[in-house]
Design a protein around this motif. Sequence first.
Motif, short mmCIF file in Angstrom:
data_model
loop_
_atom_site.label_atom_id
_atom_site.label_comp_id
_atom_site.label_asym_id
_atom_site.label_seq_id
_atom_site.Cartn_x
_atom_site.Cartn_y
_atom_site.Cartn_z
N ALA A 167 16.09 -5.11 6.62
CA ALA A 167 14.95 -4.89 7.68
C ALA A 167 13.74 -5.13 7.08
CB ALA A 167 15.13 -3.44 7.90
N GLU A 168 12.80 -5.62 7.83
CA GLU A 168 11.32 -5.90 7.34
C GLU A 168 10.57 -5.48 8.74
OE1 GLU A 168 9.01 -9.68 5.52
OE2 GLU A 168 11.09 -9.35 4.95
N ILE A 169 9.53 -5.18 8.15
CA ILE A 169 8.27 -4.89 9.33
C ILE A 169 6.87 -5.44 8.71
CG2 ILE A 169 8.08 -2.69 8.85
CD1 ILE A 169 7.64 -1.87 11.82
N PHE B 153 0.31 -4.14 5.90
CA PHE B 153 1.79 -3.84 4.95
C PHE B 153 2.92 -4.33 5.43
CE2 PHE B 153 -1.80 -0.86 3.63
CZ PHE B 153 -1.20 0.35 2.99
N ILE B 154 3.65 -4.96 4.38
CA ILE B 154 4.77 -5.38 4.74
C ILE B 154 5.70 -4.39 3.93
CG2 ILE B 154 6.61 -7.20 4.36
CD1 ILE B 154 4.08 -9.14 3.90
N LYS C 126 3.12 4.86 10.05
CA LYS C 126 3.93 3.58 10.66
C LYS C 126 4.93 3.37 9.39
CE LYS C 126 1.08 1.98 14.33
NZ LYS C 126 0.32 0.92 14.84
N VAL C 127 4.25 3.35 8.29
CA VAL C 127 5.17 3.16 7.19
C VAL C 127 6.39 4.00 6.93
CG1 VAL C 127 5.24 2.89 4.57
CG2 VAL C 127 3.23 1.91 5.71
N ILE C 128 5.97 5.34 6.89
CA ILE C 128 6.98 6.57 7.03
C ILE C 128 7.95 6.37 8.12
CG2 ILE C 128 7.21 9.05 6.98
CD1 ILE C 128 4.51 9.08 5.64
#
Length: 298
Positions: free
Chosen positions: A28-30, A15-16, A43-45
């Motif tokens: 921001a990006e993960i 998931f990006i 983790k997304v939340i």
Amino acid sequence: MSKLVGGIEAGGTKFICAVGSGPDDIRAEIRIPTTQPEETLGKVIAFFKEQQEKYREQLRSIGIACFGPIDLNPHSSTYGFITSTPKPGWKNTNVVGTIRKALNLPIAFEHDVVGAAIGEAAWGAAKGLSDFIYITIGTGIGGGILVNGKPIHGLVHPEVGHMRLPHDLKKDPFLGNCPYHGDCFEGLASGPALEKRWGMPGYQIPDDHPAWSLEAEYIALAVSNLILTTSPQKIILGGGVMQRSHLFPVIRQKVLGILNGYVQARALLDDIEHYIVPPGLGNRAGILGSLAMAQQIV
């Protein structure tokens, strides 16, 4: 100035997640590995809660471009769910409901390839076009079809990768790799099909190998079918297999041969180099498309 939004490219491998307003404004990006739904969505939340705390009311909405199959019918009790996916643990996962409940933001939800297409319409190779197709050819094959600027949903959503193609078993005795249909487009031309047929992954196959002429033929057959059925203004070919750029001129010539002058359109006959093209956003089309989706609902 474009509004600040969140985007999620929800893939079977990762998931990006990003916050920004466009290609030149990513705050921001993960990247989060796709494990089990509870862990991954948690983790997304957590990422977006941190961004909400940082930007307060500036974060307006979230777009999710998601692997599927998914339920896109807003009147359905399972709208926003991943449905019959073969991805272990993800069948019947309520993606939209889980994220909306945690973040209390409006959410736009589309198939991952449609998300990439929307990104290309906003900032890439389809900018200014209303009717075009984005096809990704990689681990699987999928297509996003936009008509009058909007993605086709219909019964569920188009499954371009599973169209049937002419298959000469004398020329190509490979029976296909699709667990549902055998020798459909995906079964004949996806990355795993290449590897299973030739005994090595696509990135190891030399440019002059006969694999690529056959691959270009199957892609050209599919593209020709789509030209004749949906009459797009442009066709964009992305995904890992299409990183072998030597395929493009071969596909273009094969398409012209298959159509045999029947479609009398200048874009095809005189300027096909600008009609069948790679994505303008490269491998960023998905995540940028999810931001574009989010901006459409605020």
